[in-house]
Design a protein around this motif. Structure first.
Motif, short mmCIF file in Angstrom:
data_model
loop_
_atom_site.label_atom_id
_atom_site.label_comp_id
_atom_site.label_asym_id
_atom_site.label_seq_id
_atom_site.Cartn_x
_atom_site.Cartn_y
_atom_site.Cartn_z
N THR A 3 0.85 -0.67 0.28
CA THR A 3 0.41 -0.05 -0.24
C THR A 3 1.06 1.23 -0.04
O THR A 3 1.87 1.40 0.44
CB THR A 3 -0.77 -0.15 1.17
N PRO A 4 0.38 2.19 -0.22
CA PRO A 4 1.40 3.90 -0.63
C PRO A 4 1.86 3.96 1.30
O PRO A 4 2.73 4.17 1.28
CB PRO A 4 0.18 4.65 -1.00
N THR A 5 1.29 3.59 2.17
CA THR A 5 1.62 3.90 3.44
C THR A 5 2.45 2.97 3.53
O THR A 5 3.52 3.68 4.39
CB THR A 5 -0.03 3.27 4.79
N GLU A 6 2.88 1.47 3.64
CA GLU A 6 3.14 1.10 3.41
C GLU A 6 5.10 1.36 2.36
O GLU A 6 6.05 0.97 3.07
CB GLU A 6 3.44 -0.69 3.13
N THR A 7 4.31 1.84 1.74
CA THR A 7 5.72 2.53 0.96
C THR A 7 6.24 2.87 1.18
O THR A 7 7.98 3.78 1.32
CB THR A 7 5.32 2.57 -0.90
N ILE A 10 8.26 2.00 4.14
CA ILE A 10 9.96 1.13 3.96
C ILE A 10 10.59 2.83 3.38
O ILE A 10 12.29 2.87 4.22
CB ILE A 10 9.39 0.21 2.63
N GLU A 11 10.39 3.78 3.10
CA GLU A 11 11.19 4.63 1.91
C GLU A 11 11.52 5.32 3.29
O GLU A 11 13.02 6.04 3.42
CB GLU A 11 10.18 5.22 1.22
N GLN A 12 10.80 5.58 4.44
CA GLN A 12 11.61 6.01 5.80
C GLN A 12 12.34 5.63 6.43
O GLN A 12 13.77 6.31 7.04
CB GLN A 12 10.10 6.82 6.37
#
Length: 84
Positions: A3-7, A10-12
């Motif tokens: 999901t966008p939130t999970e992505t 991960i990026e953070q």
């Protein structure tokens, strides 16, 4: 599927961990990521390509899709300095 939130999480995490590394190690990470991207680009097949086809064969639908001279070499200005 991510999901966008999970992505974003991960990026953070990646950025936070990367900031903890010294600059030479950050450079190593960058080189690693670039090599992964290069490998991925090699794996991606070109749509419509088959063994033995030329670049012209693959891009034939795009040939002539923009306005301008059909051959830039017809205008000496475009050829200035070429081959010298």
């Amino acid at each position: 599927m991510t999901t966008p939130t999970e992505t974003q999480n991960i990026e953070q995490q990646i950025v936070e961990q990367l900031r903890l590394l010294p600059s030479d190690r950050q450079q190593q990470v960058l080189h690693f990521v670039e090599s992964l991207l290069t490998d991925k680009m090699r794996e991606r097949p070109v749509e419509g390509w088959q063994p033995g086809m030329s670049a012209l064969d693959v891009s034939r639908d795009w040939v002539g899709c923009v306005e301008g001279p059909s051959d830039l070499s017809t205008n000496p200005k475009y050829m200035e300095g070429f081959g010298t």
